[in-house]
Scaffold this motif. Structure first.
Motif, PDB file in Angstrom:
ATOM      1  N   ARG A  46       4.557  17.378   0.059  1.00 13.24           N
ATOM      2  CA  ARG A  46       3.347  17.116  -0.719  1.00 13.24           C
ATOM      3  C   ARG A  46       2.888  18.374  -1.460  1.00 13.24           C
TER       4      ARG A  46
ATOM      5  N   ALA B   3      -3.137  14.790  -0.024  1.00 15.85           N
ATOM      6  CA  ALA B   3      -2.148  14.693  -1.091  1.00 15.85           C
ATOM      7  C   ALA B   3      -1.684  16.072  -1.552  1.00 15.85           C
ATOM      8  N   PHE B   4      -2.544  17.072  -1.381  1.00 11.92           N
ATOM      9  CA  PHE B   4      -2.129  18.421  -1.782  1.00 11.92           C
ATOM     10  C   PHE B   4      -1.440  19.160  -0.640  1.00 11.92           C
ATOM     11  N   GLY B   5      -1.145  18.412   0.407  1.00 12.05           N
ATOM     12  CA  GLY B   5      -0.343  19.003   1.473  1.00 12.05           C
ATOM     13  C   GLY B   5      -1.142  19.792   2.490  1.00 12.05           C
TER      14      GLY B   5
ATOM     15  N   ALA C 193      -7.401  13.367  -1.151  1.00 10.72           N
ATOM     16  CA  ALA C 193      -7.086  14.459  -2.066  1.00 10.72           C
ATOM     17  C   ALA C 193      -6.563  15.644  -1.278  1.00 10.72           C
TER      18      ALA C 193
ATOM     19  N   GLU D 169     -11.673   9.316  -0.448  1.00 10.60           N
ATOM     20  CA  GLU D 169     -10.848   9.852  -1.523  1.00 10.60           C
ATOM     21  C   GLU D 169     -10.732  11.371  -1.439  1.00 10.60           C
ATOM     22  N   VAL D 170     -11.803  12.008  -0.964  1.00  9.28           N
ATOM     23  CA  VAL D 170     -11.779  13.460  -0.820  1.00  9.28           C
ATOM     24  C   VAL D 170     -10.765  13.858   0.255  1.00  9.28           C
TER      25      VAL D 170
ATOM     26  N   GLY E 244     -12.116  12.751  -6.484  1.00  6.50           N
ATOM     27  CA  GLY E 244     -11.716  13.348  -5.198  1.00  6.50           C
ATOM     28  C   GLY E 244     -11.926  14.842  -5.144  1.00  6.50           C
TER      29      GLY E 244
ATOM     30  N   ASN F 256       3.726   9.497  -2.265  1.00  5.20           N
ATOM     31  CA  ASN F 256       3.523  10.724  -1.479  1.00  5.20           C
ATOM     32  C   ASN F 256       3.210  10.393  -0.011  1.00  5.20           C
TER      33      ASN F 256
ATOM     34  N   ARG G 174       0.396   5.336  -3.537  1.00  2.35           N
ATOM     35  CA  ARG G 174       0.236   6.086  -2.288  1.00  2.35           C
ATOM     36  C   ARG G 174       1.487   6.056  -1.416  1.00  2.35           C
TER      37      ARG G 174
ATOM     38  N   SER H 264       1.626  16.243  -7.150  1.00  2.00           N
ATOM     39  CA  SER H 264       0.187  16.422  -7.054  1.00  2.00           C
ATOM     40  C   SER H 264      -0.457  15.116  -7.484  1.00  2.00           C
ATOM     41  N   MET H 265      -1.760  15.029  -7.276  1.00  2.00           N
ATOM     42  CA  MET H 265      -2.393  13.728  -7.499  1.00  2.00           C
ATOM     43  C   MET H 265      -3.765  13.881  -8.143  1.00  2.00           C
TER      44      MET H 265
ATOM     45  N   LEU I 276       0.960   8.695   1.475  1.00  3.04           N
ATOM     46  CA  LEU I 276      -0.384   8.571   2.043  1.00  3.04           C
ATOM     47  C   LEU I 276      -0.437   7.242   2.779  1.00  3.04           C
TER      48      LEU I 276
ATOM     49  N   PHE J  88      -7.337  11.555  -8.887  1.00  4.11           N
ATOM     50  CA  PHE J  88      -7.957  10.362  -8.294  1.00  4.11           C
ATOM     51  C   PHE J  88      -8.964   9.699  -9.220  1.00  4.11           C
ATOM     52  N   GLN J  89      -9.180   8.428  -8.954  1.00  7.78           N
ATOM     53  CA  GLN J  89     -10.083   7.642  -9.792  1.00  7.78           C
ATOM     54  C   GLN J  89     -11.494   8.225  -9.803  1.00  7.78           C
TER      55      GLN J  89
END
Lengths: 351, 339, 341
Positions: free
Chosen positions: A103, B241-243, B238, B234-235, A115, A74, A71, A108-109, A76, A111-112
């Motif tokens: 970002r 993270a995508f800006g 997400a 996490e959402v 997400g 990017n 994290r 790109s990401m 976070l 998630f576990q």
């Protein structure tokens, strides 16, 4: 220049991280810090560099700081101290606007727990990265459909995530990460929540995609087999400290400390060692019996051709993708390779 | 320096406390005080009954402040008054002006679409609506008045409450500052703001709308705040993270996912509004609450109960409409764990 | 250990406390009944003060709404009530007097008035003296009812009270209903607040109201003249009023109407208390006890504005600034009371 450069990064969670930082820098352990100050050390002087086009796997048990580390890339999470630079840009220098642009276009990401947006359909989820960039629906749906096809979910595009199985959901996550077509992909325990069979499928799919796309992937996992299978380089974290970085073979044969040793003890070597690592090069293969040969690819793992070789009682001829002979492996070498001593010998010169 | 730091807070608090006691002593009337203040250390009889000089003078400044508010901001309150009243009268007059079968048809229409075309709910709500007038023809217009007040009060709650709830969810400091105020709003007896409401806004619908706001907005704010904070971290990650910008995350992810909770808040808000509008009949707010009050004042139990039933029916109508709309949203956004 | 120490300390402390509380050895005890409106509170405070300081009795006061307090008096649990709105409770009181459960002790406040009031500034400016002066659209506009466009608003009685219906009939008879709504404020507190709010904002006030009240001592309201009280007329109107109360406003029939009769607020004691010879001095005192409306209003204003909500201080203020009470009690009692002021 490396694609991603992490230098002396510290991350401390708590009310006054900057006050605790000197203590951590003086070498106090995670437990001491927690007891004395109530702060949690996330990362303790982590430095590493990740090259363009490689898959870097970051491995550790839960609480080792691996999710915190990813994290930082990017942003976070902001580091308490240290530098994270991507393509030469220090991410801490980015203002709000630039960070958003960064970002959107650089990484790109995945998630576990996927997400995914439960209120959006598969196609809307996949197109989300494009949506926030301001792309028109028709345009982004076109790209999204391509990616849905790429991960094999055609026909599900108008379903909602909760109507799909776990494996399918993570494919959506993967497609979403691919849709923005960024150079870097961050995968945070992307396959950990899946059952073993599906996980193995997804790993294969990732390897296949990667052989085509040549992205820079940072992959987080707590599973050694997974890291050995996917990683070009592996970094092992323990208690926020990076204890070892190296190729899969490095890690297996030269564990840096007891912690790593424990990890690699039970590894199935045949699954990790590739043909090219133990072969005798073609130019020094005079003594090898070449009458009865099995042809193997240099990048194949031993377990992929081991049964065939043993059953036919033959030696191996190692070739590259174009079919050029690179070297040979005898039965004797093969059996030696599966014991630790030999490995140590064979790989020493590379160190 | 560090060593003394932990003493600063207790010291500050105790000095404020002593300051309060001095203020109370100074402001007390001479006849309640000993001749000289040193007497309180000689004669301890004041430890028996609570001494009259130990009385924090809060009432006078509050009264003065309230008077100042009326004089200084009279026009401001007048403006709010006129706006809300205009909204109320135009809404009430237009609905009261409609023939009753059309009003029932309107309710059916709204329920049918809000509930996602559920026939059972619609039929039930239609029956409840019919029974309002069926119980007693004079209830019909009064129920419309009550409904208009509840709707306007609710709109006010939504317009103010949801943004505050969002601000609370996004900023810990805002939340810490607002939580005690919400507690206060929920625990303070309603007459404490109903009567001052008359001084500011006069008798009638507007103080009721204000009272509804004070009484019913806290649960909406709380549930909005909760709903947004409960959105899977996490959402949100997400989305970031995508800006996505903060705004994009808020509108595209957080609010849609918090919507079931927000709808729950609106539902609660409606029920509490209805409860308050009945109490507000005691400050001259016309509506179905009058009938209950009148029944009680004349000790006419039948009359009070009949009007009480009308209020219950009204509550069912409101509840079914808001609830079923919430359920409709929930069905769509529910995250089923299926791994 | 610490707990034990605290326990001992608290015992010692409690013991010390019990010593400091005055052990008044009261020979007699008087239980006063009080109501939840402020004029009753004033009388209870003044009478209670005199009984306590002058007669040396222990006084206990219980406050409540009309029904429970009156019931307690009939039940002999309460000894004396100093302000009874007799005209509102005629039947009940007469029944109980007949049964022998209570004894009436005469008039307290001789004239309590009810009627239609307008604030003084507006009344002066537009020359409003009689209800007929109100009958004009120009005047009605001053008291505009925001919820009934084109009409003025008279803040009326609470709809559960008989006066609401009386006002309704009066409006029709006087022809006020064309110009004004007979607006139910919902509760006594709301009615007070509506009047007080109007004065605070300097807005015209047109309201039904009555005296004695604390608010009346604070605001300047002018009573509008109505046709003079006439028993026959009133009785005729009452019939219509009762009919409307039972059957709704549609049964209204044109009738006669006149001003409210001035009511007398009275005093009463339980038979058990009054028949005890030892209580005779106190009964004699209560019988003489009477304060005119204007003085009650003054005391109520003092209570609200100056005493800071302290009834005892209000009673003391009344006793030290008036001498009318000295004729109610023997001189030795009067001097005892004076000494305590």
């Amino acid at each position: 220049m490396s694609k991603i450069e992490i230098k002396n990064v510290y991350k401390i969670f708590g009310d006054q991280p900057s006050k605790v930082l000197p203590m951590v820098q003086d070498g106090a352990t995670k437990e001491e810090i927690l007891e004395k100050t109530g702060h949690t050390v996330g990362l303790d002087n982590v430095s590493l560099s990740i090259e363009e086009g490689e898959t870097f796997v970051c491995m550790g048990l839960s609480g080792s700081g691996k999710s915190t580390l990813i994290r930082h890339i990017n942003r976070l999470i902001d580091p308490t101290s240290g530098v994270v630079s991507v393509e030469g840009t220090n991410v801490m220098d980015l203002d709000k606007k630039k960070l958003i642009e960064f970002r959107r276009h650089k990484m790109s990401m995945v998630f576990q727990r996927f997400g995914l947006f439960p209120h959006k359909t598969v196609i809307e989820n996949v197109g989300y990265g494009l949506e926030v960039q301001g792309q028109k629906p028709e345009e982004r749906n076109k790209t999204a459909m391509e990616k849905i096809e790429a991960v094999g979910l055609t026909g599900f595009e108008h379903q909602y995530p909760n109507q799909l199985s776990g494996g399918m959901q993570q494919r959506v996550g993967l497609a979403r990460a691919l849709a923005t077509n960024t150079d870097i992909m961050l995968m945070d325990e992307a396959f950990s929540a899946l059952d073993p069979l599906i996980r193995s499928d997804m790993q294969k799919q990732l390897i296949d995609l990667q052989s085509e796309l040549k992205k820079t992937i940072v992959f987080i996992t707590h599973d050694l087999d997974e890291s050995l299978r996917l990683g070009d380089h592996i970094g092992i974290l323990n208690g926020g400290r990076l204890v070892q970085v190296g190729t899969p073979i490095d890690i297996i044969m030269n564990p840096a400390d007891d912690y790593v040793e424990k990890f690699v003890k039970d590894v199935n070597r045949a699954k990790v060692i590739k043909a090219k690592i133990i072969m005798t090069p073609a130019n020094s293969s005079n003594g090898v019996d070449k009458s009865n040969l099995v042809k193997v690819q240099e990048d194949q793992f031993l377990d992929e051709f081991l049964p065939q070789v043993v059953c036919s009682n033959s030696n191996c001829e190692v070739v590259d993708k174009e079919g050029n002979v690179k070297g040979y492996i005898t039965q004797k070498e093969l059996s030696k390779a599966l014991t630790k001593e030999h490995m140590a010998d064979a790989t020493k010169p590379k160190k | 320096m560090e060593k003394y730091k932990k003493f600063i807070k207790p010291f500050a608090y105790s000095s404020i406390f002593i300051f309060f006691i001095i203020i109370s002593y100074r402001s007390a009337k001479p006849r309640y005080k000993p001749d000289h203040f040193t007497d309180i250390f000689k004669d301890f009889s004041w430890l028996g009954n609570w001494p009259k000089w130990l009385d924090f003078p809060l009432m006078q400044p509050l009264n003065a402040g309230f008077d100042w508010l009326i004089v200084k901001y009279g026009l401001f309150f007048e403006g709010i008054n006129n706006f809300l009243l205009g909204l109320y009268t135009s809404m009430k007059d237009s609905i009261v002006g409609l023939p009753w079968p059309i009003v029932i048809a309107l309710v059916i229409f709204i329920t049918y679409f809000a509930s996602g075309r559920k026939t059972n709910t619609t039929i039930m709500v239609a029956f409840c609506t019919f029974f309002l007038g069926f119980l007693s023809p004079r209830y019909w217009d009064k129920c419309i008045m009550t409904t208009c007040i509840v709707i306007i009060g609710m709109l006010l709650c939504i317009v103010v409450g949801i943004p505050i709830g969002i601000a609370m969810a996004r900023n810990k400091k805002v939340r810490n500052a607002l939580l005690p105020i919400l507690d206060l709003m929920q625990t303070i007896p309603s007459f404490c703001y109903l009567i001052p409401g008359i001084l500011l806004f006069g008798l009638g619908a507007v103080p009721a709308i204000i009272a509804i706001f004070v009484y019913a907005v806290p649960p909406l704010i709380r549930l909005t705040d909760l709903g947004i904070r409960l959105v899977d971290k996490e959402v949100i990650e997400a989305s970031e993270a995508f800006g996505a910008s903060k705004k994009q995350t808020l509108w595209g992810v957080q609010i849609p996912l918090a919507l079931p909770n927000i709808m729950q808040g609106i539902n609660q808000c409606t029920m509490m509004s209805l409860a308050m509008v009945v109490i507000a009949s005691m400050i001259g707010t016309r509506g179905i609450g009058d009938e209950v009050l009148l029944g009680l004042q004349q000790l006419n139990v039948g009359m009070a109960t009949e009007a009480g039933i009308a209020i219950v029916l009204l509550a069912i109508i409101f509840d079914r409409i808001t609830q079923s709309y919430g359920e409709k949203i929930q069905e769509r956004t529910q995250v089923k764990k299926k791994i | 250990m610490k707990f034990l120490r605290n326990l001992i300390l608290s015992f010692v402390f409690a013991g010390a406390m019990s010593l400091t509380t005055t052990s008044a050895n009261a020979q007699c005890k008087v239980h006063l009944g009080d109501f939840d409106w402020d004029s009753a509170n004033i009388h209870t405070a003044i009478a209670g003060y005199i009984i306590e300081k002058g007669y040396g009795c222990k006084v206990e006061a219980t406050k409540g709404s009309t029904t429970p307090i009156m019931a307690a008096l009939f039940d002999q649990q309460i000894d004396i009530i100093t302000e009874v709105w007799r005209d509102n409770l005629v039947q009940l009181i007469e029944d109980n007097v007949a049964k022998g459960t209570i004894v009436e002790l005469g008039v307290n406040t001789p004239s309590s008035t009810q009627g239609f009031y307008v604030d003084k500034p507006t009344a002066d400016k537009y020359g409003l003296k009689h209800v007929n002066d109100m009958k004009s659209e120009k005047i009605a506009k001053l008291f505009a009812d925001p919820e009934a466009p084109g009409k003025g608003r008279m803040t009326s009685c609470i709809s559960g009270w008989t006066c609401y219906t009386i006002n309704l009939v009066k409006h029709k008879v006087y022809g006020l209903d064309k110009y004004y709504t007979n607006f139910d404020p919902g509760s006594g507190g709301a009615l007070d607040a509506a009047i007080a709010g109007g004065f605070k904002k300097g807005k015209p006030v047109f309201s039904y109201y009555w005296t004695p009240t604390g608010l009346m001592g604070k605001v300047d309201l002018v009573k509008l003249e109505e046709p003079k009280y006439d028993q026959a007329c009133w009785d005729k109107m009452t019939k219509v009023v009762e009919d409307i109360k039972a059957n709704g406003p549609d049964v209204y029939k044109p009738t006669c109407a006149c001003e409210y009769v001035n009511m007398s607020l009275t005093k009463a004691a339980s038979t058990k208390f009054a028949s005890n010879a030892a209580n005779k001095p106190i009964i004699d005192f209560i019988k003489k006890y009477s304060i005119p409306t204007a003085d009650v209003n003054k005391s109520l204003a003092f209570y609200m504005d100056e005493s800071g909500g302290d009834m005892e201080a209000t009673a003391k203020n009344f006793l030290s600034s008036n001498s009318m009470w000295e004729s109610w009690v023997p001189s030795d009692v009067a001097s005892k009371v004076k000494a305590s002021l």
